[in-house]
Write a protein that holds these residues in place. Sequence first.
Motif, short mmCIF file in Angstrom:
data_model
loop_
_atom_site.label_atom_id
_atom_site.label_comp_id
_atom_site.label_asym_id
_atom_site.label_seq_id
_atom_site.Cartn_x
_atom_site.Cartn_y
_atom_site.Cartn_z
N MET A 1 0.84 -1.20 0.00
CA MET A 1 0.00 0.00 0.00
C MET A 1 0.88 1.25 0.00
N HIS A 2 0.50 2.24 -0.79
CA HIS A 2 1.27 3.48 -0.85
C HIS A 2 1.19 4.22 0.48
N GLU A 3 2.27 4.90 0.82
CA GLU A 3 2.37 5.60 2.10
C GLU A 3 1.24 6.61 2.30
N LEU A 4 0.75 7.21 1.21
CA LEU A 4 -0.31 8.20 1.31
C LEU A 4 -1.62 7.61 1.85
N LEU A 5 -1.76 6.30 1.78
CA LEU A 5 -2.98 5.65 2.25
C LEU A 5 -2.83 5.02 3.63
N ILE A 6 -1.70 5.27 4.27
CA ILE A 6 -1.49 4.75 5.63
C ILE A 6 -1.80 5.85 6.64
N PHE A 7 -2.89 5.68 7.37
CA PHE A 7 -3.39 6.70 8.29
C PHE A 7 -3.44 6.18 9.72
N LYS A 8 -3.19 7.08 10.65
CA LYS A 8 -3.42 6.76 12.05
C LYS A 8 -4.92 6.82 12.36
N ASN A 9 -5.59 7.79 11.74
CA ASN A 9 -7.03 7.97 11.91
C ASN A 9 -7.75 7.43 10.67
N GLU A 10 -8.19 6.20 10.74
CA GLU A 10 -8.82 5.57 9.58
C GLU A 10 -10.13 6.26 9.19
N LYS A 11 -10.79 6.86 10.16
CA LYS A 11 -12.03 7.58 9.88
C LYS A 11 -11.77 8.77 8.96
N LEU A 12 -10.65 9.42 9.16
CA LEU A 12 -10.28 10.57 8.34
C LEU A 12 -10.00 10.13 6.90
N LEU A 13 -9.32 9.01 6.75
CA LEU A 13 -9.07 8.48 5.40
C LEU A 13 -10.38 8.10 4.73
N ARG A 14 -11.27 7.48 5.48
CA ARG A 14 -12.55 7.07 4.92
C ARG A 14 -13.34 8.28 4.41
N GLN A 15 -13.30 9.36 5.17
CA GLN A 15 -13.98 10.57 4.73
C GLN A 15 -13.35 11.12 3.45
N ALA A 16 -12.02 11.10 3.39
CA ALA A 16 -11.32 11.61 2.21
C ALA A 16 -11.66 10.83 0.95
N THR A 18 -14.60 9.41 0.43
CA THR A 18 -16.05 9.36 0.27
C THR A 18 -16.58 10.50 -0.58
N HIS A 19 -17.09 10.16 -1.74
CA HIS A 19 -17.65 11.16 -2.66
C HIS A 19 -19.08 11.50 -2.24
N ARG A 20 -19.53 12.67 -2.64
CA ARG A 20 -20.89 13.12 -2.32
C ARG A 20 -21.95 12.11 -2.77
N VAL A 84 -0.90 6.19 -6.83
CA VAL A 84 -0.93 5.86 -5.40
C VAL A 84 -2.09 4.91 -5.07
N ASP A 85 -2.70 4.34 -6.12
CA ASP A 85 -3.75 3.31 -5.97
C ASP A 85 -5.03 3.81 -5.33
N LEU A 86 -5.41 5.04 -5.68
CA LEU A 86 -6.66 5.59 -5.16
C LEU A 86 -7.89 5.17 -5.96
N ASP A 87 -7.68 4.84 -7.25
CA ASP A 87 -8.80 4.73 -8.17
C ASP A 87 -9.95 3.85 -7.67
N PHE A 88 -9.69 2.61 -7.35
CA PHE A 88 -10.78 1.72 -6.95
C PHE A 88 -11.07 1.75 -5.45
N ARG A 89 -10.41 2.67 -4.72
CA ARG A 89 -10.69 2.83 -3.30
C ARG A 89 -11.72 3.93 -3.04
N ILE A 90 -12.02 4.74 -4.05
CA ILE A 90 -12.98 5.82 -3.88
C ILE A 90 -14.36 5.24 -3.55
N ARG A 91 -15.03 5.81 -2.59
CA ARG A 91 -16.37 5.36 -2.21
C ARG A 91 -17.39 6.17 -3.02
N LEU A 92 -17.97 5.52 -4.00
CA LEU A 92 -18.89 6.18 -4.93
C LEU A 92 -20.28 5.59 -4.83
#
Length: 227
Positions: A1-16, A18-20, A84-92
């Motif tokens: 996993m890319h470093e940009l996706l490693i979070f201490k606060n997983e809730k914050l990553l989940r919000q980031a 999450t699309h409208r 950074v492997d964001l494409d299929f992680r987006i919550r749409l």
Amino acid sequence: MHELLIFKNEKLLRQALTHRSYVNEHPGEGEHNERLEFLGDAILNFLSGEYLYKKHGEKGEDELTRRRSALVDEKQLAKFAKEVDLDFRIRLGIGAIRDGGYQNPNLLSSTFEAVLGAYYLDNGSNIEVVRAIVEPLFNSVPENLVVSRSNVDSKNRFQEWVQSHVTPNPPIYETEQIGGPSHAPKFVARVLVDGKEHGTGTGRNKKEAEKDAAEDALTKLKKQGLL
């Protein structure tokens, strides 16, 4: 996993991520990522500007502005998002997925900005941690690609003309959403010079609509023999 996706606060990553459109279909999921996108955009503009300032000590303000626009335009940010492997992680939402949202440059670029903003907050608002992430991405963009893109940036070309021929004040863009579903909104923009409208444009996001308005203004100048 890319470093940009490693979070201490997983809730914050989940919000980031999450699309409208996802929140519209799952009201209990909390806040979508647009506030984080705003923060990430500001951080990205600063870091890209600083990066180019240091890299090109011989370039003037106009050239640096064009290069910054090219380095962080929608297409390039969408590529960074995939790197950074964001494409299929987006919550749409289902509609956004059906319309190819995972490959939509607008969604990819805005999510990349949101994750950067969240990463900044997750690391105690430490800009150095974010710089360590984005500078290798900037370095991966070929110089000739940045130059070719910067040469065709319509907003900067129009601003240069305005400040050379009309007023030292930069053009002002008035942009608003006029419709479309949450995963494919439509925006309209007007570009004003000292309060006078010079062009209008539409797009899937504010940047695209403003670029279209600048292109409309440039087209009108050419027809009048002023460009």
